[in-house]
Design a protein around this motif. Structure first.
Motif, PDB file in Angstrom:
ATOM      1  N   ILE A 123       0.872  -1.178   0.000  1.00  0.00           N
ATOM      2  CA  ILE A 123       0.000   0.000   0.000  1.00  0.00           C
ATOM      3  C   ILE A 123       0.905   1.223   0.000  1.00  0.00           C
ATOM      4  CG2 ILE A 123      -0.136   0.226   2.502  1.00  0.00           C
ATOM      5  CD1 ILE A 123      -3.011   1.105   2.221  1.00  0.00           C
ATOM      6  N   ALA A 124       0.385   2.372  -0.382  1.00  0.00           N
ATOM      7  CA  ALA A 124       1.158   3.610  -0.296  1.00  0.00           C
ATOM      8  C   ALA A 124       1.209   4.057   1.159  1.00  0.00           C
ATOM      9  CB  ALA A 124       0.527   4.695  -1.157  1.00  0.00           C
ATOM     10  N   LEU A 125       2.412   4.308   1.645  1.00  0.00           N
ATOM     11  CA  LEU A 125       2.641   4.767   3.015  1.00  0.00           C
ATOM     12  C   LEU A 125       3.147   6.199   2.940  1.00  0.00           C
ATOM     13  CD1 LEU A 125       2.866   3.909   6.038  1.00  0.00           C
ATOM     14  CD2 LEU A 125       5.173   3.126   5.507  1.00  0.00           C
ATOM     15  N   ARG A 126       2.543   7.096   3.694  1.00  0.00           N
ATOM     16  CA  ARG A 126       2.921   8.514   3.689  1.00  0.00           C
ATOM     17  C   ARG A 126       3.794   8.790   4.915  1.00  0.00           C
ATOM     18  NH1 ARG A 126      -1.649   7.495   1.283  1.00  0.00           N
ATOM     19  NH2 ARG A 126      -2.413   8.814  -0.407  1.00  0.00           N
ATOM     20  N   ALA A 127       5.079   9.011   4.681  1.00  0.00           N
ATOM     21  CA  ALA A 127       6.042   9.145   5.776  1.00  0.00           C
ATOM     22  C   ALA A 127       6.533  10.583   5.914  1.00  0.00           C
ATOM     23  CB  ALA A 127       7.222   8.212   5.548  1.00  0.00           C
ATOM     24  N   THR A 128       6.629  11.042   7.172  1.00  0.00           N
ATOM     25  CA  THR A 128       7.159  12.370   7.479  1.00  0.00           C
ATOM     26  C   THR A 128       8.127  12.275   8.652  1.00  0.00           C
ATOM     27  OG1 THR A 128       5.142  12.750   8.773  1.00  0.00           O
ATOM     28  CG2 THR A 128       5.246  13.787   6.604  1.00  0.00           C
ATOM     29  N   LYS A 129       8.997  13.288   8.774  1.00  0.00           N
ATOM     30  CA  LYS A 129      10.047  13.297   9.793  1.00  0.00           C
ATOM     31  C   LYS A 129       9.898  14.515  10.698  1.00  0.00           C
ATOM     32  CE  LYS A 129      12.996  13.057   6.385  1.00  0.00           C
ATOM     33  NZ  LYS A 129      14.227  13.013   5.572  1.00  0.00           N
ATOM     34  N   PHE A 130      10.073  14.261  12.022  1.00  0.00           N
ATOM     35  CA  PHE A 130       9.937  15.325  13.021  1.00  0.00           C
ATOM     36  C   PHE A 130      11.031  15.200  14.071  1.00  0.00           C
ATOM     37  CE2 PHE A 130       5.760  14.579  11.300  1.00  0.00           C
ATOM     38  CZ  PHE A 130       5.251  15.852  11.113  1.00  0.00           C
ATOM     39  N   VAL A 131      11.472  16.350  14.583  1.00  0.00           N
ATOM     40  CA  VAL A 131      12.317  16.376  15.770  1.00  0.00           C
ATOM     41  C   VAL A 131      11.621  17.271  16.787  1.00  0.00           C
ATOM     42  CG1 VAL A 131      13.813  18.255  14.917  1.00  0.00           C
ATOM     43  CG2 VAL A 131      14.644  16.736  16.705  1.00  0.00           C
ATOM     44  N   PHE A 132      11.518  16.753  18.016  1.00  0.00           N
ATOM     45  CA  PHE A 132      10.913  17.496  19.115  1.00  0.00           C
ATOM     46  C   PHE A 132      12.014  17.824  20.112  1.00  0.00           C
ATOM     47  CE2 PHE A 132       7.660  14.607  17.441  1.00  0.00           C
ATOM     48  CZ  PHE A 132       6.687  15.521  17.089  1.00  0.00           C
ATOM     49  N   SER A 133      12.007  19.068  20.613  1.00  0.00           N
ATOM     50  CA  SER A 133      13.064  19.468  21.540  1.00  0.00           C
ATOM     51  C   SER A 133      12.597  20.629  22.414  1.00  0.00           C
ATOM     52  CB  SER A 133      14.323  19.883  20.766  1.00  0.00           C
ATOM     53  OG  SER A 133      14.179  21.200  20.251  1.00  0.00           O
ATOM     54  N   ASP A 134      13.499  21.033  23.332  1.00  0.00           N
ATOM     55  CA  ASP A 134      13.295  22.236  24.143  1.00  0.00           C
ATOM     56  C   ASP A 134      14.024  23.430  23.536  1.00  0.00           C
ATOM     57  OD1 ASP A 134      11.568  21.628  26.197  1.00  0.00           O
ATOM     58  OD2 ASP A 134      13.122  20.853  27.523  1.00  0.00           O
ATOM     59  N   HIS A 135      14.525  23.265  22.335  1.00  0.00           N
ATOM     60  CA  HIS A 135      15.327  24.301  21.696  1.00  0.00           C
ATOM     61  C   HIS A 135      14.498  25.549  21.403  1.00  0.00           C
ATOM     62  CE1 HIS A 135      18.489  26.047  19.313  1.00  0.00           C
ATOM     63  NE2 HIS A 135      17.688  26.167  18.289  1.00  0.00           N
ATOM     64  N   ASP A 136      15.035  26.706  21.796  1.00  0.00           N
ATOM     65  CA  ASP A 136      14.374  27.987  21.536  1.00  0.00           C
ATOM     66  C   ASP A 136      14.613  28.366  20.074  1.00  0.00           C
ATOM     67  OD1 ASP A 136      13.368  30.528  21.424  1.00  0.00           O
ATOM     68  OD2 ASP A 136      14.679  31.350  22.970  1.00  0.00           O
ATOM     69  N   PRO A 137      13.560  28.486  19.268  1.00  0.00           N
ATOM     70  CA  PRO A 137      13.751  28.764  17.844  1.00  0.00           C
ATOM     71  C   PRO A 137      14.199  30.190  17.525  1.00  0.00           C
ATOM     72  CG  PRO A 137      11.420  28.653  18.369  1.00  0.00           C
ATOM     73  CD  PRO A 137      12.160  28.284  19.623  1.00  0.00           C
ATOM     74  N   THR A 138      14.159  31.095  18.502  1.00  0.00           N
ATOM     75  CA  THR A 138      14.574  32.473  18.259  1.00  0.00           C
ATOM     76  C   THR A 138      16.057  32.519  17.918  1.00  0.00           C
ATOM     77  OG1 THR A 138      12.992  33.101  19.966  1.00  0.00           O
ATOM     78  CG2 THR A 138      14.490  34.823  19.189  1.00  0.00           C
ATOM     79  N   ASN A 139      16.388  33.073  16.768  1.00  0.00           N
ATOM     80  CA  ASN A 139      17.783  33.185  16.308  1.00  0.00           C
ATOM     81  C   ASN A 139      18.517  31.844  16.345  1.00  0.00           C
ATOM     82  OD1 ASN A 139      17.540  36.013  15.940  1.00  0.00           O
ATOM     83  ND2 ASN A 139      17.823  36.296  18.136  1.00  0.00           N
ATOM     84  N   SER A 140      17.844  30.793  16.003  1.00  0.00           N
ATOM     85  CA  SER A 140      18.434  29.457  16.066  1.00  0.00           C
ATOM     86  C   SER A 140      19.364  29.194  14.884  1.00  0.00           C
ATOM     87  CB  SER A 140      17.329  28.401  16.057  1.00  0.00           C
ATOM     88  OG  SER A 140      17.882  27.134  15.870  1.00  0.00           O
ATOM     89  N   PRO A 141      20.562  28.668  15.168  1.00  0.00           N
ATOM     90  CA  PRO A 141      21.447  28.285  14.070  1.00  0.00           C
ATOM     91  C   PRO A 141      21.032  26.956  13.425  1.00  0.00           C
ATOM     92  CG  PRO A 141      22.474  27.754  16.161  1.00  0.00           C
ATOM     93  CD  PRO A 141      21.183  28.464  16.473  1.00  0.00           C
ATOM     94  N   TYR A 142      20.110  26.238  14.061  1.00  0.00           N
ATOM     95  CA  TYR A 142      19.699  24.918  13.576  1.00  0.00           C
ATOM     96  C   TYR A 142      18.506  24.960  12.631  1.00  0.00           C
ATOM     97  CZ  TYR A 142      22.341  23.634  17.775  1.00  0.00           C
ATOM     98  OH  TYR A 142      23.299  23.517  18.743  1.00  0.00           O
ATOM     99  N   LEU A 143      17.736  26.055  12.670  1.00  0.00           N
ATOM    100  CA  LEU A 143      16.465  26.103  11.947  1.00  0.00           C
ATOM    101  C   LEU A 143      16.518  27.070  10.771  1.00  0.00           C
ATOM    102  CD1 LEU A 143      14.055  26.174  15.020  1.00  0.00           C
ATOM    103  CD2 LEU A 143      14.815  24.184  13.708  1.00  0.00           C
TER     104      LEU A 143
END
Length: 197
Positions: free
Chosen positions: A139-159
């Motif tokens: 069957i067709a499987l719909r896959a997505t990727k997520f990371v959950f963290s406590d990281h503050d997105p303000t001025n983030s070098p990761y995002l």
């Protein structure tokens, strides 16, 4: 043989070894994920818990539940299949099957997160191909990727500039635990859906 989504979900429930890798869900209509994360060497790990509302049927797999090899017939040391994310959530919803690959982190997002989540998509592809090779079911499987963290997105070098997706991999959606806790699984936003099968 192509199956409907319910039939394939029933296959997953039957074929997956949930004694070692399954995460039981205590309450219908919710997905509860828990993970202990080491903050720094010599400190006690902190447990992160995330509760998401869900509709349809759910099957949660904790890929790193055991520290031994995920594929017992393959050497694991320094191999790409040794990497894995914390959870894969299969959700049968409205005649479609979704796979949410989820990684839990603390306040920082290490550079190997894209490799962990890419390996988890590869695990979903391997599972899909194995079931098809042995049973002919797919069957067709719909896959997505997520990371959950406590990281503050303000001025983030990761995002990225919108503070939503990882800079290193635009297919991985980031959420803070506090912002997503109690949200519906179906409302998790990720515009990068990988179709498997």
């Amino acid at each position: 043989m192509a199956l409907n989504a319910q039939g394939y979900f029933n296959c997953l429930k039957s074929y997956l070894h949930t004694d070692d890798y399954g995460v039981s869900q205590p309450t219908a209509g919710e997905v509860v994920l828990k993970e202990k994360i080491h903050q720094a060497q010599g400190t006690k790990p902190k447990e992160y818990k995330l509760t998401l509302k869900s509709e349809g049927e759910i099957l949660v797999i904790k890929l790193d539940a055991k520290k031994d090899r995920l594929f017992h017939f393959l050497e694991d040391t320094a191999k790409p299949w040794a990497k894995r994310c914390d959870f894969v959530i299969f959700n049968l919803r409205k005649s479609k099957l979704f796979a949410y690959c989820a990684e839990f982190k603390s306040a920082t997002i290490p550079p190997d997160v894209p490799e962990q989540l890419a390996a988890s998509i590869s695990w979903c592809k391997s599972l899909h191909a194995t079931i098809n090779a042995y049973t002919g079911k797919k069957i067709a499987l719909r896959a997505t990727k997520f990371v959950f963290s406590d990281h503050d997105p303000t001025n983030s070098p990761y995002l990225d500039a919108e503070r939503k997706y990882l800079q290193r991999d635009h297919t991985i959606r980031h959420y803070r635990y506090a912002d997503v806790n109690g949200m519906a699984l179906a409302d998790l936003e990720n515009t990068n859906i990988e179709l498997i099968g």
